[in-house]
Design a protein around this motif. Structure first.
Motif, mmCIF file in Angstrom:
data_model
loop_
_atom_site.group_PDB
_atom_site.id
_atom_site.type_symbol
_atom_site.label_atom_id
_atom_site.label_comp_id
_atom_site.label_asym_id
_atom_site.label_seq_id
_atom_site.Cartn_x
_atom_site.Cartn_y
_atom_site.Cartn_z
ATOM 1 N N ASN A 107 0.806 -1.212 0.000
ATOM 2 C CA ASN A 107 0.000 0.000 0.000
ATOM 3 C C ASN A 107 0.843 1.268 0.000
ATOM 4 O O ASN A 107 0.412 2.306 -0.460
ATOM 5 C CB ASN A 107 -0.930 0.008 1.214
ATOM 6 C CG ASN A 107 -2.121 0.909 1.003
ATOM 7 O OD1 ASN A 107 -2.744 0.865 -0.042
ATOM 8 N ND2 ASN A 107 -2.415 1.728 1.988
ATOM 9 N N ASP A 108 2.089 1.169 0.530
ATOM 10 C CA ASP A 108 2.931 2.361 0.545
ATOM 11 C C ASP A 108 3.301 2.789 -0.866
ATOM 12 O O ASP A 108 3.630 3.938 -1.103
ATOM 13 C CB ASP A 108 4.190 2.130 1.383
ATOM 14 C CG ASP A 108 5.028 0.978 0.871
ATOM 15 O OD1 ASP A 108 6.200 0.923 1.237
ATOM 16 O OD2 ASP A 108 4.507 0.145 0.109
ATOM 17 N N ALA A 109 3.237 1.863 -1.826
ATOM 18 C CA ALA A 109 3.542 2.222 -3.210
ATOM 19 C C ALA A 109 2.508 3.200 -3.751
ATOM 20 O O ALA A 109 2.819 4.077 -4.540
ATOM 21 C CB ALA A 109 3.584 0.969 -4.085
ATOM 22 N N VAL A 110 1.264 3.053 -3.310
ATOM 23 C CA VAL A 110 0.208 3.970 -3.729
ATOM 24 C C VAL A 110 0.476 5.356 -3.156
ATOM 25 O O VAL A 110 0.402 6.366 -3.845
ATOM 26 C CB VAL A 110 -1.170 3.461 -3.263
ATOM 27 C CG1 VAL A 110 -2.252 4.465 -3.638
ATOM 28 C CG2 VAL A 110 -1.468 2.103 -3.884
ATOM 29 N N ALA A 111 0.816 5.401 -1.876
ATOM 30 C CA ALA A 111 1.081 6.683 -1.227
ATOM 31 C C ALA A 111 2.306 7.364 -1.826
ATOM 32 O O ALA A 111 2.331 8.584 -1.983
ATOM 33 C CB ALA A 111 1.283 6.475 0.271
ATOM 34 N N SER A 112 3.317 6.575 -2.159
ATOM 35 C CA SER A 112 4.559 7.168 -2.658
ATOM 36 C C SER A 112 4.398 7.779 -4.037
ATOM 37 O O SER A 112 5.236 8.560 -4.472
ATOM 38 C CB SER A 112 5.673 6.113 -2.685
ATOM 39 O OG SER A 112 5.390 5.106 -3.638
ATOM 40 N N ARG A 113 3.315 7.429 -4.730
ATOM 41 C CA ARG A 113 3.080 8.020 -6.045
ATOM 42 C C ARG A 113 2.321 9.342 -5.955
ATOM 43 O O ARG A 113 2.053 9.977 -6.962
ATOM 44 C CB ARG A 113 2.311 7.039 -6.935
ATOM 45 C CG ARG A 113 3.115 5.808 -7.325
ATOM 46 C CD ARG A 113 2.479 5.115 -8.521
ATOM 47 N NE ARG A 113 1.148 4.615 -8.232
ATOM 48 C CZ ARG A 113 0.896 3.406 -7.755
ATOM 49 N NH1 ARG A 113 1.890 2.582 -7.492
ATOM 50 N NH2 ARG A 113 -0.340 3.010 -7.531
ATOM 51 N N ARG A 114 1.954 9.729 -4.733
ATOM 52 C CA ARG A 114 1.203 10.973 -4.549
ATOM 53 C C ARG A 114 2.023 12.180 -4.993
ATOM 54 O O ARG A 114 1.508 13.110 -5.598
ATOM 55 C CB ARG A 114 0.817 11.110 -3.071
ATOM 56 C CG ARG A 114 0.078 12.404 -2.710
ATOM 57 C CD ARG A 114 -1.336 12.401 -3.222
ATOM 58 N NE ARG A 114 -2.119 11.325 -2.663
ATOM 59 C CZ ARG A 114 -2.795 11.390 -1.518
ATOM 60 N NH1 ARG A 114 -2.771 12.490 -0.802
ATOM 61 N NH2 ARG A 114 -3.506 10.364 -1.094
ATOM 62 N N PHE A 115 3.318 12.165 -4.643
ATOM 63 C CA PHE A 115 4.179 13.301 -4.952
ATOM 64 C C PHE A 115 5.241 12.913 -5.981
ATOM 65 O O PHE A 115 5.862 11.859 -5.866
ATOM 66 C CB PHE A 115 4.876 13.806 -3.685
ATOM 67 C CG PHE A 115 3.928 14.259 -2.614
ATOM 68 C CD1 PHE A 115 3.418 15.546 -2.619
ATOM 69 C CD2 PHE A 115 3.534 13.394 -1.606
ATOM 70 C CE1 PHE A 115 2.539 15.967 -1.636
ATOM 71 C CE2 PHE A 115 2.654 13.799 -0.615
ATOM 72 C CZ PHE A 115 2.153 15.095 -0.637
ATOM 73 N N MET A 316 6.691 7.988 4.156
ATOM 74 C CA MET A 316 6.232 6.970 3.220
ATOM 75 C C MET A 316 5.768 7.606 1.912
ATOM 76 O O MET A 316 6.033 7.102 0.817
ATOM 77 C CB MET A 316 5.081 6.178 3.843
ATOM 78 C CG MET A 316 4.460 5.131 2.937
ATOM 79 S SD MET A 316 3.106 4.257 3.759
ATOM 80 C CE MET A 316 1.872 5.562 3.845
ATOM 81 N N SER A 317 5.099 8.739 2.020
ATOM 82 C CA SER A 317 4.554 9.402 0.835
ATOM 83 C C SER A 317 5.631 10.006 -0.045
ATOM 84 O O SER A 317 5.404 10.250 -1.231
ATOM 85 C CB SER A 317 3.578 10.506 1.266
ATOM 86 O OG SER A 317 2.522 9.963 2.020
ATOM 87 N N CYS A 318 6.788 10.254 0.540
ATOM 88 C CA CYS A 318 7.879 10.875 -0.222
ATOM 89 C C CYS A 318 8.826 9.859 -0.833
ATOM 90 O O CYS A 318 9.796 10.228 -1.498
ATOM 91 C CB CYS A 318 8.668 11.825 0.675
ATOM 92 S SG CYS A 318 7.738 13.299 1.131
ATOM 93 N N LYS A 319 8.570 8.563 -0.598
ATOM 94 C CA LYS A 319 9.428 7.538 -1.192
ATOM 95 C C LYS A 319 9.303 7.566 -2.702
ATOM 96 O O LYS A 319 8.221 7.712 -3.243
ATOM 97 C CB LYS A 319 9.031 6.144 -0.689
ATOM 98 C CG LYS A 319 9.413 5.869 0.755
ATOM 99 C CD LYS A 319 8.982 4.465 1.139
ATOM 100 C CE LYS A 319 9.338 4.149 2.579
ATOM 101 N NZ LYS A 319 8.882 2.787 2.963
ATOM 102 N N LYS A 320 10.394 7.413 -3.366
ATOM 103 C CA LYS A 320 10.384 7.388 -4.836
ATOM 104 C C LYS A 320 10.838 6.028 -5.331
ATOM 105 O O LYS A 320 11.637 5.379 -4.710
ATOM 106 C CB LYS A 320 11.310 8.474 -5.399
ATOM 107 C CG LYS A 320 10.877 9.878 -4.966
ATOM 108 C CD LYS A 320 9.515 10.234 -5.519
ATOM 109 C CE LYS A 320 9.133 11.637 -5.109
ATOM 110 N NZ LYS A 320 7.901 11.783 -4.475
#
Length: 320
Positions: A107-115, A316-320
């Motif tokens: 699920n963190d992959a979804v969040a990391s695509r936010r930014f 988590m959201s800033c992971k690329k």
């Protein structure tokens, strides 16, 4: 009962019960995905399965997945993750055309695509009064090394409009000397509520929020920033902080050194003003979990742990 009917009721029961377990574990009552009665919630889920309302199931499953992702105790989180993944498989087996979020572990992959690399980290925090939101937001900004904006937005907007910020409250232009902002009473709008100048102040604040969000990473407290940025297609994280009413009253008693009656009245008034302001300008329901990326009960987690949860989500959201 037909086999499909049995499948639908089985899935509905499991989804409802998983939601209940997750929010009992996280300590959040405000954020229940299905806060209504079991019978009503079950029929709503079954109806979504029957007419293939995949957007409804996707939204509800995503909310549950996000909350499971905030549980740091792996012993508590593991069985919920497993139950979520099994439920996801059964929903897909029932109807392969339904597109759901990936399993919890991914699920963190979804969040990391936010930014993207071109975006700044923007966090919008809304909160009930007495949750400690101001200090939580400020300390989170310090830890992340980003800017923090609360009432500063009002002062900047007043400067841009040529207004005296002393004549302005958190929720509108106060021409009467009252500190009650745009709404003079619950359910009844005052003349200030429809003031052209009050609306101009709101839109000036909104323009400032968009400008700042494109210039630097920062945290915005309130100001309907989540909806303002959404309407302008600016990526951000939206947070809502809550806590039990009595605990928020106790918090205000400590901060303001006042008695329970005074603090209780203040908490009720401020909550109502924030709700009215948000709903008037956005048309959305203030505090409804579906409007936010994450809802956190600050009393359950405590001050430091709440900051840690929000920090982890931001990282988590800033992971690329």
């Amino acid at each position: 009962m037909k086999k499909s009917d049995e499948q639908e009721r089985n899935i509905a029961n499991r989804l409802y019960n998983l939601d209940k377990k997750v929010y009992e574990t996280t300590g959040s009552t405000l954020g229940r995905v299905f806060p209504s009665s079991p019978s009503f919630a079950l029929e709503k889920i079954i109806d979504a399965l029957k007419i293939n309302r995949e957007y409804f199931l996707k939204n509800e499953m995503t909310l549950i997945a996000n909350m499971i992702g905030t549980i740091r105790d792996e012993e508590k989180a593991a069985p919920l993750k497993q139950e979520y993944d099994e439920l996801e498989k059964d929903i897909l087996a029932y109807n392969p055309t339904i597109i759901l979020p990936h399993s919890i572990d991914n699920n963190d992959a979804v969040a990391s695509r936010r930014f993207s690399s071109d975006n700044h980290l923007i966090i919008c925090i809304s909160r009930q009064f007495g949750t400690g939101g101001h200090t939580i937001g400020f300390e989170l900004a310090q830890r992340l090394g980003i800017a923090y904006y609360d009432k500063e937005i009002i002062h900047l907007a007043c400067d841009r409009m040529g207004l005296n910020s002393k004549d302005v409250t958190d929720y509108g232009i106060d021409s009467s000397g009252s500190s009650r902002g745009i709404l003079s009473s619950i359910g009844k709008a005052s003349r200030k509520f429809f003031s052209t100048q009050s609306d101009m102040l709101f839109f000036t604040q909104s323009n400032l929020i968009c400008e700042m969000a494109t210039q630097e990473s920062c945290i915005f407290m309130g100001r309907c920033a989540d909806v303002v940025l959404t309407n302008n297609n600016i990526p951000h994280l939206s947070i809502f902080l809550s806590a039990p009413f009595k605990e928020r009253v106790k918090y205000e008693m400590g901060i303001a050194s006042c008695d329970y009656k005074t603090a209780s009245a203040k908490v009720k008034t401020m909550d109502q003003e924030r709700k009215n302001y948000y709903q008037y300008y956005t048309g959305r329901q203030w505090g409804y979990a579906g409007n936010y990326d994450l809802c956190v009960n600050t009393f359950f987690y405590g001050h430091d742990e709440t900051i840690q949860v929000l920090y982890d989500m931001a990282e988590m959201s800033c992971k690329k």
